[in-house]
Design a protein around this motif. Structure first.
Motif, PDB file in Angstrom:
ATOM      1  N   TRP A 161      47.083  -5.902 -65.297  1.00  0.00           N
ATOM      2  CA  TRP A 161      48.249  -5.308 -65.959  1.00  0.00           C
ATOM      3  C   TRP A 161      48.970  -6.304 -66.848  1.00  0.00           C
ATOM      4  O   TRP A 161      49.569  -5.942 -67.850  1.00  0.00           O
ATOM      5  CB  TRP A 161      49.208  -4.718 -64.922  1.00  0.00           C
ATOM      6  N   TRP A 162      48.904  -7.584 -66.534  1.00  0.00           N
ATOM      7  CA  TRP A 162      49.606  -8.602 -67.307  1.00  0.00           C
ATOM      8  C   TRP A 162      48.774  -9.136 -68.476  1.00  0.00           C
ATOM      9  O   TRP A 162      49.270  -9.878 -69.314  1.00  0.00           O
ATOM     10  CB  TRP A 162      50.032  -9.756 -66.415  1.00  0.00           C
ATOM     11  N   ASP A 163      47.507  -8.783 -68.522  1.00  0.00           N
ATOM     12  CA  ASP A 163      46.607  -9.258 -69.592  1.00  0.00           C
ATOM     13  C   ASP A 163      46.772  -8.364 -70.822  1.00  0.00           C
ATOM     14  O   ASP A 163      46.776  -7.138 -70.722  1.00  0.00           O
ATOM     15  CB  ASP A 163      45.166  -9.222 -69.092  1.00  0.00           C
ATOM     16  N   VAL A 164      46.937  -8.967 -71.979  1.00  0.00           N
ATOM     17  CA  VAL A 164      47.196  -8.218 -73.215  1.00  0.00           C
ATOM     18  C   VAL A 164      45.903  -7.600 -73.748  1.00  0.00           C
ATOM     19  O   VAL A 164      44.905  -8.300 -73.918  1.00  0.00           O
ATOM     20  CB  VAL A 164      47.802  -9.155 -74.284  1.00  0.00           C
ATOM     21  N   ASP A 165      45.929  -6.271 -73.996  1.00  0.00           N
ATOM     22  CA  ASP A 165      44.783  -5.601 -74.613  1.00  0.00           C
ATOM     23  C   ASP A 165      44.616  -6.103 -76.043  1.00  0.00           C
ATOM     24  O   ASP A 165      45.582  -6.545 -76.673  1.00  0.00           O
ATOM     25  CB  ASP A 165      44.984  -4.090 -74.618  1.00  0.00           C
ATOM     26  N   ALA A 166      43.388  -6.037 -76.555  1.00  0.00           N
ATOM     27  CA  ALA A 166      43.123  -6.612 -77.875  1.00  0.00           C
ATOM     28  C   ALA A 166      42.387  -5.627 -78.776  1.00  0.00           C
ATOM     29  O   ALA A 166      41.547  -4.857 -78.316  1.00  0.00           O
ATOM     30  CB  ALA A 166      42.290  -7.878 -77.724  1.00  0.00           C
ATOM     31  N   ASP A 167      42.727  -5.654 -80.049  1.00  0.00           N
ATOM     32  CA  ASP A 167      42.042  -4.885 -81.086  1.00  0.00           C
ATOM     33  C   ASP A 167      41.626  -5.864 -82.178  1.00  0.00           C
ATOM     34  O   ASP A 167      42.443  -6.656 -82.644  1.00  0.00           O
ATOM     35  CB  ASP A 167      42.965  -3.823 -81.702  1.00  0.00           C
ATOM     36  N   SER A 168      40.357  -5.779 -82.588  1.00  0.00           N
ATOM     37  CA  SER A 168      39.894  -6.672 -83.646  1.00  0.00           C
ATOM     38  C   SER A 168      40.442  -6.227 -84.996  1.00  0.00           C
ATOM     39  O   SER A 168      40.957  -5.113 -85.138  1.00  0.00           O
ATOM     40  CB  SER A 168      38.364  -6.686 -83.700  1.00  0.00           C
ATOM     41  N   LYS A 169      40.320  -7.089 -85.973  1.00  0.00           N
ATOM     42  CA  LYS A 169      40.703  -6.736 -87.333  1.00  0.00           C
ATOM     43  C   LYS A 169      39.698  -5.686 -87.833  1.00  0.00           C
ATOM     44  O   LYS A 169      38.495  -5.831 -87.630  1.00  0.00           O
ATOM     45  CB  LYS A 169      40.633  -7.990 -88.205  1.00  0.00           C
ATOM     46  N   PRO A 170      40.157  -4.603 -88.486  1.00  0.00           N
ATOM     47  CA  PRO A 170      39.219  -3.593 -88.993  1.00  0.00           C
ATOM     48  C   PRO A 170      38.325  -4.181 -90.087  1.00  0.00           C
ATOM     49  O   PRO A 170      38.773  -4.985 -90.900  1.00  0.00           O
ATOM     50  CB  PRO A 170      40.117  -2.508 -89.578  1.00  0.00           C
ATOM     51  N   VAL A 171      37.063  -3.763 -90.070  1.00  0.00           N
ATOM     52  CA  VAL A 171      36.091  -4.228 -91.058  1.00  0.00           C
ATOM     53  C   VAL A 171      35.500  -3.003 -91.742  1.00  0.00           C
ATOM     54  O   VAL A 171      35.085  -2.056 -91.081  1.00  0.00           O
ATOM     55  CB  VAL A 171      34.971  -5.045 -90.383  1.00  0.00           C
ATOM     56  N   GLU A 172      35.473  -3.024 -93.074  1.00  0.00           N
ATOM     57  CA  GLU A 172      34.878  -1.920 -93.830  1.00  0.00           C
ATOM     58  C   GLU A 172      33.417  -2.224 -94.102  1.00  0.00           C
ATOM     59  O   GLU A 172      33.096  -3.224 -94.750  1.00  0.00           O
ATOM     60  CB  GLU A 172      35.657  -1.682 -95.119  1.00  0.00           C
ATOM     61  N   LEU A 173      32.545  -1.357 -93.576  1.00  0.00           N
ATOM     62  CA  LEU A 173      31.105  -1.509 -93.766  1.00  0.00           C
ATOM     63  C   LEU A 173      30.624  -0.520 -94.812  1.00  0.00           C
ATOM     64  O   LEU A 173      30.660   0.685 -94.595  1.00  0.00           O
ATOM     65  CB  LEU A 173      30.355  -1.244 -92.458  1.00  0.00           C
ATOM     66  N   GLY A 174      30.169  -1.027 -95.934  1.00  0.00           N
ATOM     67  CA  GLY A 174      29.579  -0.179 -96.959  1.00  0.00           C
ATOM     68  C   GLY A 174      28.160   0.183 -96.568  1.00  0.00           C
ATOM     69  O   GLY A 174      27.690  -0.169 -95.478  1.00  0.00           O
TER      70      GLY A 174
END
Length: 114
Positions: free
Chosen positions: A74-87
Motif C-alpha cells: 500500500w505504501w509503494d507508489v504505482d508507476a506509469d511509463s512515459k507514453p510512446v507513439e509507435l508508427g
C-alpha cells in the motif's frame, strides 16, 4: 420426370439465392479506419520488482502505448511509463518498477490515425 409443388418452390428459392436480382451501387461514407486492425503487439515480462514490455506495431495507424505497474504494498507508489507513439513497424521497450513486489502490469493503447 414430374416436379412436385414442394420441389418447384425449393428450386425457386435456390435460384433466387444463386442468381440475385441486380443491385444499384450507393455511395457510402468512408469507414475504412474503423474496420482496420489496430494495436501494437506487446510482450510483458516481470522480473522481481521490475516490469518490461516489448512492443511492435505491425499496423498502419500509430499506436500510443504506455506501461502501467500497480505495486503490491500500500505504501509503494504505482508507476506509469512515459507514453510512446509507435508508427507503422515501430518498436519500443517500456520499463517501470516498484520498490517491492508487483501486483499487476498492463499496457494501454490509444489510436492515432495516420
Amino acid at each position: 420426370m414430374r416436379t412436385s409443388w414442394r420441389s418447384a418452390s425449393v428450386l425457386g428459392v435456390v435460384a433466387a439465392l444463386v442468381c440475385p436480382a441486380p443491385t444499384v451501387a450507393v455511395s457510402q461514407p468512408h469507414r475504412e479506419s474503423a474496420a482496420r486492425p489496430f494495436g501494437a503487439d506487446c510482450s510483458v515480462y516481470v522480473e522481481g520488482s521490475r516490469a518490461t514490455a516489448y512492443c511492435h506495431n505491425p499496423y498502419i495507424d500509430t499506436d500510443r502505448v504506455q506501461l502501467h505497474v500497480e505495486c503490491e504494498r500500500w505504501w509503494d507508489v504505482d508507476a506509469d511509463s512515459k507514453p510512446v507513439e509507435l508508427g507503422p513497424t515501430g518498436r519500443a521497450t517500456l520499463s517501470e518498477r516498484c520498490w517491492k513486489e508487483i501486483r499487476t502490469v498492463w499496457v494501454s493503447h490509444l489510436r492515432r490515425p495516420s
